[in-house]
Design an enzyme around this catalytic site. Structure first.
Site, PDB file in Angstrom:
ATOM      1  CG  ASN A   1     -56.128 -39.318 -54.607  1.00  0.00           C
ATOM      2  OD1 ASN A   1     -55.667 -38.217 -54.299  1.00  0.00           O
ATOM      3  ND2 ASN A   1     -55.968 -40.402 -53.868  1.00  0.00           N
ATOM      4  CD1 TRP A   2     -54.610 -35.405 -60.174  1.00  0.00           C
ATOM      5  CD2 TRP A   2     -54.199 -33.209 -59.988  1.00  0.00           C
ATOM      6  NE1 TRP A   2     -54.876 -34.823 -61.388  1.00  0.00           N
ATOM      7  CE2 TRP A   2     -54.648 -33.480 -61.299  1.00  0.00           C
ATOM      8  CE3 TRP A   2     -53.893 -31.887 -59.647  1.00  0.00           C
ATOM      9  CZ2 TRP A   2     -54.777 -32.482 -62.271  1.00  0.00           C
ATOM     10  CZ3 TRP A   2     -54.029 -30.885 -60.612  1.00  0.00           C
ATOM     11  CH2 TRP A   2     -54.462 -31.185 -61.900  1.00  0.00           C
ATOM     12  CE  LYS A   3     -52.865 -42.002 -54.903  1.00  0.00           C
ATOM     13  NZ  LYS A   3     -52.335 -43.361 -54.852  1.00  0.00           N
TER      14      LYS A   3
ATOM     15  N   GLY B   1     -55.460 -42.700 -59.352  1.00  0.00           N
ATOM     16  CA  GLY B   1     -54.313 -41.934 -58.865  1.00  0.00           C
ATOM     17  C   GLY B   1     -53.422 -41.524 -60.024  1.00  0.00           C
ATOM     18  N   GLY B   2     -52.369 -42.305 -60.270  1.00  0.00           N
ATOM     19  CA  GLY B   2     -51.354 -41.956 -61.269  1.00  0.00           C
ATOM     20  C   GLY B   2     -51.916 -41.536 -62.614  1.00  0.00           C
TER      21      GLY B   2
ATOM     22  N   GLY C   1     -50.861 -48.043 -57.340  1.00  0.00           N
ATOM     23  CA  GLY C   1     -49.578 -47.575 -57.857  1.00  0.00           C
ATOM     24  C   GLY C   1     -48.623 -48.683 -58.257  1.00  0.00           C
TER      25      GLY C   1
ATOM     26  CD  GLU D   1     -51.261 -43.449 -51.412  1.00  0.00           C
ATOM     27  OE1 GLU D   1     -51.609 -42.258 -51.557  1.00  0.00           O
ATOM     28  OE2 GLU D   1     -51.084 -44.234 -52.373  1.00  0.00           O
TER      29      GLU D   1
ATOM     30  CG  HIS E   1     -56.022 -43.089 -50.134  1.00  0.00           C
ATOM     31  ND1 HIS E   1     -54.774 -43.674 -50.075  1.00  0.00           N
ATOM     32  CD2 HIS E   1     -56.411 -43.154 -51.426  1.00  0.00           C
ATOM     33  CE1 HIS E   1     -54.436 -44.073 -51.298  1.00  0.00           C
ATOM     34  NE2 HIS E   1     -55.412 -43.770 -52.128  1.00  0.00           N
TER      35      HIS E   1
ATOM     36  CB  SER F   1     -52.972 -50.249 -61.177  1.00  0.00           C
ATOM     37  OG  SER F   1     -51.911 -50.146 -60.247  1.00  0.00           O
TER      38      SER F   1
ATOM     39  CD  GLU G   1     -58.362 -46.223 -53.919  1.00  0.00           C
ATOM     40  OE1 GLU G   1     -58.261 -45.805 -55.073  1.00  0.00           O
ATOM     41  OE2 GLU G   1     -57.792 -45.691 -52.959  1.00  0.00           O
TER      42      GLU G   1
HETATM   43  P1  PGA Z   1     -53.313 -45.515 -58.568  1.00  0.00           P
HETATM   44  O1  PGA Z   1     -53.890 -44.939 -57.185  1.00  0.00           O
HETATM   45  O2  PGA Z   1     -54.373 -45.315 -59.611  1.00  0.00           O
HETATM   46  O3  PGA Z   1     -52.074 -44.722 -58.821  1.00  0.00           O
HETATM   47  O4  PGA Z   1     -53.034 -46.978 -58.341  1.00  0.00           O
HETATM   48  C1  PGA Z   1     -55.226 -45.144 -56.833  1.00  0.00           C
HETATM   49  C2  PGA Z   1     -55.525 -44.472 -55.519  1.00  0.00           C
HETATM   50  O5  PGA Z   1     -54.717 -44.584 -54.584  1.00  0.00           O
HETATM   51  O6  PGA Z   1     -56.572 -43.817 -55.385  1.00  0.00           O
END
Ligand code: PGA
Length: 253
Positions: free
Chosen positions: A10-12, A231-232, A170, A95, A93, A210, A164
């Site tokens: 997920n590149w957000k 994500g990251g 993150g 966010e 998600h 993470s 999640e």
């Molecule tokens: P992260 O994000 O791997 O940066 O913790 C995961 C996500 O929000 O899908």
């Protein structure tokens, strides 16, 4: 594990065309590691470009509008995403729930719209730190999922769930494999209740928060974990495919 592990990046809100080279590198590596199913959800602006650049990996989106078309400035419908080359959409998600005040009810409508448009859905859920500390994480997650999951007849066939925990996203903190296994087992119970024994058992449940090459193997060996939402660590081919490799090397794979 009956199905291949599913590793989704997920590149957000990250990535310009300069990052297409990473997508190409991820795709090349995925062609060499077919034990793992790899997919990427870039921002809207890169969906079509990534779709054109890759051969092996799945390409998806990070959200969609619940409607099919119409006067909704700035919004994008599921059929428009499908037209751009997206095969799945991440919904619910944390966010988006936080930044855009998305309710479970809205998320369910988005999921129905995505399925109607022929796409697959990755439905996210997860508790915050306070809920975890108060011992109510499982109750919270099941209630959130029950209200957000799509109810169309064949929904389970094209559904993936991603657990999640918000406090792990993150932050570098991860849930323990025991906690992950416990939560995923509870989620499996709900999926079987909602979709029936056979269909509910087939839905993959990803862990997110993470996930890195160093911890992927441990987290993904927990009960009922069918992959990871990353994500990251999905922003470079090296770290993202490091995760896929670590997972693909488990003895039973
Ligand atoms: P992260 O994000 O791997 O940066 O913790 C995961 C996500 O929000 O899908």
């Amino acid at each position: 594990m009956a199905q291949r592990p599913y590793i989704v990046g997920n590149w957000k809100m990250n990535g310009t065309r300069a990052m297409l080279s990473e997508a190409r590198a991820i795709d090349r590596a995925a062609q060499r590691h077919m034990k793992v199913e790899v997919a990427l959800a870039p921002p809207y602006t890169l969906i079509h470009a990534v779709h054109r650049e890759v051969e092996q990996i799945g390409v998806g989106a990070q959200d969609c509008h619940p409607g099919a078309e119409g006067p909704h400035t700035g919004d994008i419908s599921a059929s428009m995403l499908a037209d751009a080359g997206a095969k799945f959409v991440i919904l619910g998600h944390s966010e988006r729930r936080a930044d855009h005040n998305e309710s479970d009810e809205l998320i369910e409508r988005k999921a129905d719209a995505a399925l109607e448009a022929g796409m697959r859905v990755i439905m996210c859920c997860g508790e915050d730190a306070r809920t975890r500390d108060s011992g109510k994480a499982e109750k919270f997650v099941l209630k959130q999922l029950r209200a957000s999951l799509p109810r169309l007849d064949d929904a389970a066939e094209r559904l993936t769930v991603a657990y999640e925990p918000i406090w792990a996203i993150g932050t570098g903190n991860t849930a323990t494999p025991e906690d992950v296994g416990q939560m995923h087992t509870a989620i499996r119970g709900l999926l079987v209740e909602l979709y029936g024994q056979e269909e509910g058992a087939e839905v993959r449940i990803l862990y997110g928060g993470s996930v890195k090459p160093e911890n992927a193997r441990d987290l993904l060996s927990a009960d009922e974990v069918g992959g990871a939402l990353v994500g990251g660590a999905s922003l470079t081919a090296d770290s993202f495919m490091g995760i896929a490799l670590a997972v693909g090397e488990t003895p039973e794979a």
